[in-house]
Design an enzyme around this catalytic site. Structure first.
Site, PDB file in Angstrom:
ATOM      1  N   ASP A   1       9.009  -1.949   8.641  1.00 25.47           N
ATOM      2  CA  ASP A   1       8.818  -2.082   7.200  1.00 25.47           C
ATOM      3  C   ASP A   1      10.187  -2.045   6.527  1.00 25.47           C
ATOM      4  O   ASP A   1      11.200  -1.659   7.143  1.00 25.47           O
ATOM      5  CB  ASP A   1       7.910  -0.975   6.660  1.00 25.47           C
ATOM      6  CG  ASP A   1       8.479   0.432   6.885  1.00 25.47           C
ATOM      7  OD1 ASP A   1       8.970   0.690   8.010  1.00 25.47           O
ATOM      8  OD2 ASP A   1       8.425   1.257   5.967  1.00 25.47           O
TER       9      ASP A   1
ATOM     10  N   GLU B   1       7.949   3.793   7.548  1.00 24.88           N
ATOM     11  CA  GLU B   1       9.113   4.675   7.555  1.00 24.88           C
ATOM     12  C   GLU B   1       9.753   4.786   6.181  1.00 24.88           C
ATOM     13  O   GLU B   1      10.193   5.869   5.774  1.00 24.88           O
ATOM     14  CB  GLU B   1      10.144   4.166   8.569  1.00 24.88           C
ATOM     15  CG  GLU B   1      11.283   5.141   8.850  1.00 24.88           C
ATOM     16  CD  GLU B   1      12.449   5.039   7.874  1.00 24.88           C
ATOM     17  OE1 GLU B   1      13.276   5.969   7.833  1.00 24.88           O
ATOM     18  OE2 GLU B   1      12.536   4.023   7.125  1.00 24.88           O
TER      19      GLU B   1
END
Length: 481
Positions: A110, A175
């Site tokens: 991400d 994250e």
């Protein structure tokens, strides 16, 4: 810009390195495809793109013979009451040999939000090469390093070489928003997925200069909200100014009592808790490649709080720091507004270092602010809340992983790596270490000027390709120690 020496050690891995050099354009093209997926985890409306990049990652691993599981990490409740699934975590592994050690590689796919209008010179989701640099959101944080690990596996297989260690991957898509659900998953799988893992490696940070580095520590973080509440509504300063105890004046006095102009934290007990500096540790800073003048130019800072390289790096890595981040409730829009706000909240954080304990820091901060507030003799209400309590992480430089890492850097780059710490907080390193009890190392390939989280994020082509070689060399060296 890559740090290279003219004296590069010959290695039994040379044929792997030649394959990587010969396929670097293919590797760059794959990174371009991955950067093109707008996997911004900050907005649940784009979680479908996060799941898309996770699926693309899974296909890549399966194509190399890996077994992939999408591990469920629960749901998140939205403000409207709707409950939606959180993007899953990839747990993957390759064929195992019980005689070999097992290495688990952590990464995330991400990214932070990015828009061309934010100040990007190029489209953030179109990987663009300029002067040897590959610009695009996620190029260095963390899609490039994740792909470099996958390409290292691909290289071994293409050259029909047996990978010298067992490999597992844990790859997430949340994250950038705090790794939602990951800690719980690690606890749940500690006796299964992680049971046979010997080593965990993280490649989610950057060098401190142009020279390769291994990271052996990070600072933790405690984040505080200090709220001062006064009258029942906002007031006109012309009518009430000079006759009431203003919450914002109280708050500014409180914030001003936390740290002095030299960066010294003024809260009693904070500095006394810091682990003492040993002579062995001090010497680690002497050889680190870090140019103060160049760093000033890169950051636009005219003068730092300290004058030497060693003092600057220790202040960033091994000593606590206190930063004031903002005031909620105060007037901050353009123009003028003569208002006395009824309630204001100050926001500040203290970076934690070894021997500091967040609950103790919380007590010290609260007692200090209460004492300062009492001296103001204000009828307003004070509330102090700690909302983040992340501990620091430290590794042992004598650990086999760091021995292997230093050898791998020497093989690929021809130099000894800088041994560095990270000033920011990477909670997953400590979580892995505490929950699994396994050896954890950070093996970065990003450059100091890559601009992760910023406009014009990039990874240099050299770092991306040489980083792939580094990972290939590292698994070899790990098998040797």
């Amino acid at each position: 810009m890559l740090y290279m020496s003219s004296e590069v050690t010959m290695s039994p891995l040379d044929d792997l390195f030649q394959y990587i050099d010969g396929h670097q354009d293919d590797f760059v093209q794959t990174l371009k495809q991955w950067v093109g997926i707008k996997s911004d985890s900050s907005d649940p409306r784009t979680w479908n793109e996060v799941e898309r990049i996770l699926n693309v990652t899974a296909v890549k691993i399966r194509d190399l013979g890996g077994i992939v599981e999408f591990a469920d990490v629960g749901k998140q409740q939205m403000p409207n009451g709707e409950s939606i699934p959180i993007p899953p975590v990839i747990l993957a592994e390759f064929k195992k040999d019980p005689k070999k050690p097992t290495l688990c590689i952590y990464g995330h796919v991400d990214v932070q939000p990015a828009e061309k209008e934010d100040g990007w010179a190029t489209d953030p989701y179109t990987l663009t090469e300029v002067n040897g640099n590959l610009y695009g959101r996620g190029a260095t944080d963390n899609k490039g390093p994740v792909l470099a690990w996958i390409h290292a596996v691909e290289t071994y297989q293409a050259m029909k070489k047996e990978i010298p260690v067992n490999l597992k991957f844990i790859i997430e898509g949340m994250e950038e928003v705090g790794s939602t659900g990951l800690e719980t998953l690690v606890k749940q799988r500690n006796d299964s997925f992680f049971a046979d893992v010997n080593y965990i490696v993280i490649s989610d940070n950057v060098w401190v200069s142009k020279k390769p580095a291994l990271t052996y520590g990070t600072r933790g973080n405690t984040y505080f909200l200090v709220e001062v509440e006064g009258q029942k509504q906002d007031m006109h300063s012309g009518v009430f100014g000079g006759s009431v105890h203003e919450p914002l004046i109280n708050l500014i006095a409180l914030l001003g009592s936390l740290v002095d102009s030299k960066g010294t934290i003024l809260i009693p007990g904070i500095n006394e808790a810091v682990a003492p500096l040993t002579e062995e540790e001090r010497k680690l800073y002497e050889g680190i490649d870090f140019d103060l003048e160049e760093h000033k130019n890169d950051t636009g800072v005219t003068r730092f709080l300290h004058d030497t390289k060693e003092d600057i790096l220790m202040s960033r890595w091994r000593y606590p720091s206190l930063s004031i981040h903002g005031i909620e409730g105060a007037f901050s829009a353009p123009g003028t507004k003569t208002v006395i706000p009824r309630k204001v909240t100050g926001k500040f954080s203290i970076r934690q270092v070894p021997n500091m304990d967040p609950p103790v820091v919380e007590r010290q901060v609260t007692e200090h602010l209460q004492e300062i507030f009492a001296k103001q003799n204000s009828p307003n209400k004070l509330k102090v809340t700690m909302v983040v309590d992340a501990k620091p992480w430290m590794a042992d430089l004598k650990d086999p992983q760091y021995v292997a890492g230093q050898r791998a850097v020497k093989t690929v780059f021809g130099v000894e790596p800088d041994l560095i710490r990270e000033g920011s907080t990477i909670p997953i390193a400590r979580n892995f270490q505490e929950i699994t009890g396994k050896s954890v190392m950070m093996l970065p390939i990003g450059g100091a000027d890559d601009g992760e989280h910023s406009q014009n994020e990039k990874i240099s082509r050299s770092n991306y390709i040489q980083g792939t070689k580094l990972f290939a060399a590292y698994v070899y060296e790990l098998s040797q120690v």
